[in-house]
Design an enzyme around this catalytic site. Structure first.
Site, PDB file in Angstrom:
ATOM      1  N   GLY A 214       5.621   6.901   5.990  1.00 38.60           N
ATOM      2  CA  GLY A 214       6.760   6.817   5.073  1.00 38.60           C
ATOM      3  C   GLY A 214       7.235   8.183   4.627  1.00 38.60           C
ATOM      4  N   GLY A 449      26.125  30.097  32.197  1.00 37.32           N
ATOM      5  CA  GLY A 449      26.122  29.994  30.737  1.00 37.32           C
ATOM      6  C   GLY A 449      24.784  30.407  30.157  1.00 37.32           C
TER       7      GLY A 449
HETATM    8  C1  HXC Z   1      -0.770   2.821  -2.936  1.00 42.42           C
HETATM    9  C2  HXC Z   1      -2.145   3.082  -1.117  1.00 42.42           C
HETATM   10  C3  HXC Z   1      -1.052   3.389  -0.293  1.00 42.42           C
HETATM   11  C4  HXC Z   1       0.241   3.409  -0.885  1.00 42.42           C
HETATM   12  C5  HXC Z   1      -2.820   3.477   0.901  1.00 42.42           C
HETATM   13  N1  HXC Z   1      -3.219   3.133  -0.337  1.00 42.42           N
HETATM   14  N2  HXC Z   1      -1.505   3.618   0.958  1.00 42.42           N
HETATM   15  N3  HXC Z   1      -2.008   2.809  -2.430  1.00 42.42           N
HETATM   16  N4  HXC Z   1       0.331   3.131  -2.199  1.00 42.42           N
HETATM   17  N5  HXC Z   1       1.305   3.733  -0.173  1.00 42.42           N
HETATM   18  C6  HXC Z   1      -4.575   2.884  -0.805  1.00 42.42           C
HETATM   19  C7  HXC Z   1      -5.177   1.612  -0.239  1.00 42.42           C
HETATM   20  O1  HXC Z   1      -4.811   0.511  -1.032  1.00 42.42           O
HETATM   21  C8  HXC Z   1      -6.654   1.922  -0.343  1.00 42.42           C
HETATM   22  O2  HXC Z   1      -7.041   1.763  -1.666  1.00 42.42           O
HETATM   23  C9  HXC Z   1      -6.713   3.408  -0.044  1.00 42.42           C
HETATM   24  O3  HXC Z   1      -5.407   3.909  -0.300  1.00 42.42           O
HETATM   25  C10 HXC Z   1      -7.055   3.736   1.395  1.00 42.42           C
HETATM   26  O4  HXC Z   1      -6.205   2.982   2.232  1.00 42.42           O
HETATM   27  P1  HXC Z   1      -6.755   2.128   3.454  1.00 42.42           P
HETATM   28  O5  HXC Z   1      -5.672   1.219   3.881  1.00 42.42           O
HETATM   29  O6  HXC Z   1      -8.081   1.545   3.123  1.00 42.42           O
HETATM   30  O7  HXC Z   1      -6.999   3.293   4.535  1.00 42.42           O
HETATM   31  P2  HXC Z   1      -6.727   3.257   6.075  1.00 42.42           P
HETATM   32  O8  HXC Z   1      -7.304   2.030   6.689  1.00 42.42           O
HETATM   33  O9  HXC Z   1      -7.208   4.560   6.584  1.00 42.42           O
HETATM   34  O10 HXC Z   1      -5.142   3.180   6.253  1.00 42.42           O
HETATM   35  C11 HXC Z   1      -4.341   4.207   5.770  1.00 42.42           C
HETATM   36  C12 HXC Z   1      -2.856   3.821   5.882  1.00 42.42           C
HETATM   37  C13 HXC Z   1      -2.638   2.444   5.185  1.00 42.42           C
HETATM   38  C14 HXC Z   1      -2.455   3.726   7.357  1.00 42.42           C
HETATM   39  C15 HXC Z   1      -2.049   4.944   5.231  1.00 42.42           C
HETATM   40  O11 HXC Z   1      -3.260   2.504   3.896  1.00 42.42           O
HETATM   41  C16 HXC Z   1      -1.197   2.108   5.032  1.00 42.42           C
HETATM   42  O12 HXC Z   1      -0.556   1.613   5.978  1.00 42.42           O
HETATM   43  N6  HXC Z   1      -0.649   2.346   3.854  1.00 42.42           N
HETATM   44  C17 HXC Z   1       0.752   2.047   3.565  1.00 42.42           C
HETATM   45  C18 HXC Z   1       1.605   3.034   4.293  1.00 42.42           C
HETATM   46  C19 HXC Z   1       3.078   2.834   4.048  1.00 42.42           C
HETATM   47  O13 HXC Z   1       3.691   1.875   4.518  1.00 42.42           O
HETATM   48  N7  HXC Z   1       3.650   3.744   3.297  1.00 42.42           N
HETATM   49  C20 HXC Z   1       5.064   3.758   3.136  1.00 42.42           C
HETATM   50  C21 HXC Z   1       5.384   3.654   1.730  1.00 42.42           C
HETATM   51  S1  HXC Z   1       7.123   3.659   1.627  1.00 42.42           S
HETATM   52  P3  HXC Z   1      -8.537   1.316  -2.068  1.00 42.42           P
HETATM   53  O14 HXC Z   1      -8.494   1.201  -3.551  1.00 42.42           O
HETATM   54  O15 HXC Z   1      -8.806   0.036  -1.360  1.00 42.42           O
HETATM   55  O16 HXC Z   1      -9.418   2.417  -1.590  1.00 42.42           O
HETATM   56  C22 HXC Z   1       7.555   5.289   1.565  1.00 42.42           C
HETATM   57  C23 HXC Z   1       9.027   5.471   1.413  1.00 42.42           C
HETATM   58  C24 HXC Z   1       9.368   6.854   0.959  1.00 42.42           C
HETATM   59  O17 HXC Z   1       6.779   6.172   1.637  1.00 42.42           O
HETATM   60  C25 HXC Z   1      10.701   7.201   1.542  1.00 42.42           C
HETATM   61  C26 HXC Z   1      11.152   8.555   1.156  1.00 42.42           C
HETATM   62  C27 HXC Z   1      12.218   9.042   2.099  1.00 42.42           C
END
Ligand code: HXC
Length: 559
Positions: A214, A449
């Site tokens: 993201g 070019g």
């Molecule tokens: C809150 C988050 C989080 C998030 C991860 N965590 N991403 N908490 N917000 N975005 C937390 C999880 O709940 C977990 O908490 C801990 O971090 C570790 O994550 P895991 O999933 O256990 O780790 P892993 O298996 O290594 O996977 C990592 C990951 C996955 C691939 C990053 O967590 C994931 O897909 N996260 C969401 C990614 C995403 O879609 N982000 C986009 C957001 S939108 P606990 O408490 O269980 O340890 C965005 C828009 C911005 O960013 C645009 C601006 C231009």
């Protein structure tokens, strides 16, 4: 047993309160780290206060806790603080905002506050020169970006920009913190704005560790250099599951956003490190070539490599057959100090080479066509790669040395449909607007070019040399003779012999460096073995170069 005194931090054992999260949750309903009442000082003496500070620091240093740290280590990843420790000179790191916590009260977040939140920020030195650094801490909610994390990052970016020092971001984040919603998006936008404002003012370097998703990928994308780690770091806007649901594609994280993909296909990454420490070592070396900001000259070191060192091998490097390849990196290595070439984007568009090196200790950017890959042709990717590098050097006062062996732009529908006109124009634009010293050496082909584009005299190339093997012409002999004499050849008794004779005539008359030298488009034709000395002298000559472009808000490069 711990007795918690709400009006102070005193415990029965004389220690200051540093409770495990479960105890905190049972005790405080509105806050956990540290409750404002805990900070009252009326019953504390000096040593108590110091002890409390020490304890709070120790607690902050643990981030999301030992369990999560162990999980990171098991995955071959380092913690944010370990990365900073490797990046900076020993004991030089000074941290800011170690006690800052998020302010979110939704989804039970008020019970989940960690000192410093999910980022470690501050400043330190690399080889004695100041840098500002932030390192996202994956152990705290996956390093996801909260409003307060954004504030911490913005603080150091502002300091770096105002004080003229590089910013290094060590990214390891799941993107916007989902619990915070718009505050997190606002935080990202604040960072992006600063990335853009700092662009061209101070160098910005990003390393990407772990899965960055993201918003976490756009800030690195706005910086000057991105380093990733093989098999351990990923960058994508949306993960494989979202891809599957939207486009029905089955793709692994590695294929979608792995380090190798970004280094070779998308061109987002500049270097694929074998490990976290390797990524950090690359950044330390990269910094050594860069000035602190856009007002300073790049650092010059003492060089032991003699200026007059010749390289006899270069006299026989160019093959007799004009269509045979050779490795342009040989030319670079034989001429630069100690043969040390620091390549950037090695695996993306390898038909052009870019990177840093030193001549007599002076830091320079090198751009070179690579005849060993697709004959060194210019295409969409190589044009964009070259243009971006030239613009970086120009931003930061780094002279550019260009080695030319280019048969032209790549023809074909794939290139035309992809916008080779628009993209090829980028490298032309970049060289034309660059006001830093520009030294050019044409080793063999400089056709059409592509001759104009590659730092020619006409685009304000300062000192332009050619080797005796150079061919500066509208096109190669075969193509030219085909156009000029194709029809006539068909009427000849022996068309092949006729064309061969015309090719030789073309070669002798046009495809050599002397016609360009007669016009002054080439300043001198030099012996390849002496290239190092001639380049160093040229760079010395241009050391105090002053040049400028017309006043404008900004140009309109064909993006
Ligand atoms: C809150 C988050 C989080 C998030 C991860 N965590 N991403 N908490 N917000 N975005 C937390 C999880 O709940 C977990 O908490 C801990 O971090 C570790 O994550 P895991 O999933 O256990 O780790 P892993 O298996 O290594 O996977 C990592 C990951 C996955 C691939 C990053 O967590 C994931 O897909 N996260 C969401 C990614 C995403 O879609 N982000 C986009 C957001 S939108 P606990 O408490 O269980 O340890 C965005 C828009 C911005 O960013 C645009 C601006 C231009």
């Amino acid at each position: 047993l711990i007795f918690i005194d709400h009006s102070g931090l005193k415990t029965t054992g004389g220690q200051y309160y540093s409770p495990p999260s479960t105890v905190r949750r049972q005790t405080f309903t509105d806050n956990c780290y540290p409750h404002p009442k805990q900070l009252r000082e009326d019953r504390m003496n000096t040593s108590d206060r110091l002890e409390r500070l020490k304890n709070l620091r120790e607690q902050a240093k643990l981030g999301g806790g030992t369990e999560k740290i162990e999980k990171l280590h098991a995955q071959g990843r380092l913690t944010a603080r370990e990365r900073i420790g490797l990046l900076l000179d020993q004991d030089s790191f000074e941290e800011f905002d170690m006690f800052k916590t998020h302010r979110c009260t939704d989804f039970g977040m008020e019970q989940n506050k960690i000192p410093g939140d999910g980022v470690v920020t501050g400043h330190g030195t690399i080889d004695g020169r100041i840098v500002y650094v932030f390192a996202q801490d994956f152990t705290v909610l996956g390093g996801s970006l909260s409003e307060t994390i954004a504030e911490k990052i913005c603080k150091i970016m502002d300091l770096a920009t105002k004080n003229g020092a590089p910013v290094i971001g060590l990214n390891d984040s799941g993107g916007a913190r989902i619990q915070e919603g718009i505050e997190s998006l606002a935080g990202y936008s604040d960072i992006f704005l600063r990335n853009v404002m700092a662009s061209g003012v101070v160098p910005q370097i990003s390393a990407v560790f772990g899965p960055c998703a993201g918003g976490a990928v756009y800030s690195p994308a706005l910086t000057d250099f991105v380093v990733m780690v093989k098999n351990n770091s990923y960058m994508f806007l949306t993960g494989p599951k979202v891809v599957k649901s939207v486009t029905h594609e089955d793709v692994t994280v590695e294929e979608l956003g792995g380090a190798d993909m970004h280094a070779s296909k998308s061109g987002v990454s500049d270097y694929t490190a074998a490990s976290g420490p390797d990524a950090i070592a690359y950044i330390r070396k990269l910094i050594s070539y860069l000035p602190q900001n856009n007002i300073e000259p790049p650092p010059a070191l003492n060089s032991e490599d003699p200026v007059t060192r010749t390289a006899a091998q270069l006299n026989s490097l160019i093959p007799e057959n004009i269509n045979e390849a050779y490795d342009m990196k040989e030319v670079i290595r034989h001429t630069v100090d100690d043969g040390d070439f620091f390549e950037v984007k090695e695996h993306f568009a390898p038909n052009i080479i870019v990177g840093f090196a030193r001549y007599n200790g002076m830091s320079v950017g090198i751009v070179a066509n690579q005849p060993a890959h697709y004959s060194g042709v210019l295409d969409i990717d190589s044009s964009v790669k070259g243009a971006r590098f030239v613009r970086f050097c120009d931003c930061f006062n780094i002279p550019i040395v260009t080695f030319v062996d280019v048969p032209g732009f790549l023809p074909g529908t794939a290139q035309e449909y992809g916008g080779v006109i628009r993209n090829g124009a980028k490298i032309l634009y970049a060289y034309a607007e660059a006001t830093v010293p520009k030294v050019t050496v044409i080793t063999r082909k400089a056709y059409g070019g592509a001759y104009c584009v590659m730092s020619s005299k006409h685009l304000r190339g300062d000192i332009n040399y050619a080797w005796p093997s150079a061919e500066i012409a509208v096109m190669g002999a075969k193509g030219a003779v085909g156009v000029l004499y194709g029809r006539q050849a068909r009427k000849e008794e022996n068309p092949e012999a006729f064309l061969a004779e015309k090719e030789q005539e073309y070669q002798d008359t046009v495809a050599n460096p002397y016609v360009a030298a007669q016009r002054g488009y080439i300043d001198d034709i030099i012996e390849p073995a002496n290239s190092r000395l001639r380049i160093i002298r040229a760079l010395g000559l241009l050391e105090n170069k002053r040049d400028s472009n017309p006043m404008k808000k900004h140009g309109n490069i064909p993006l």
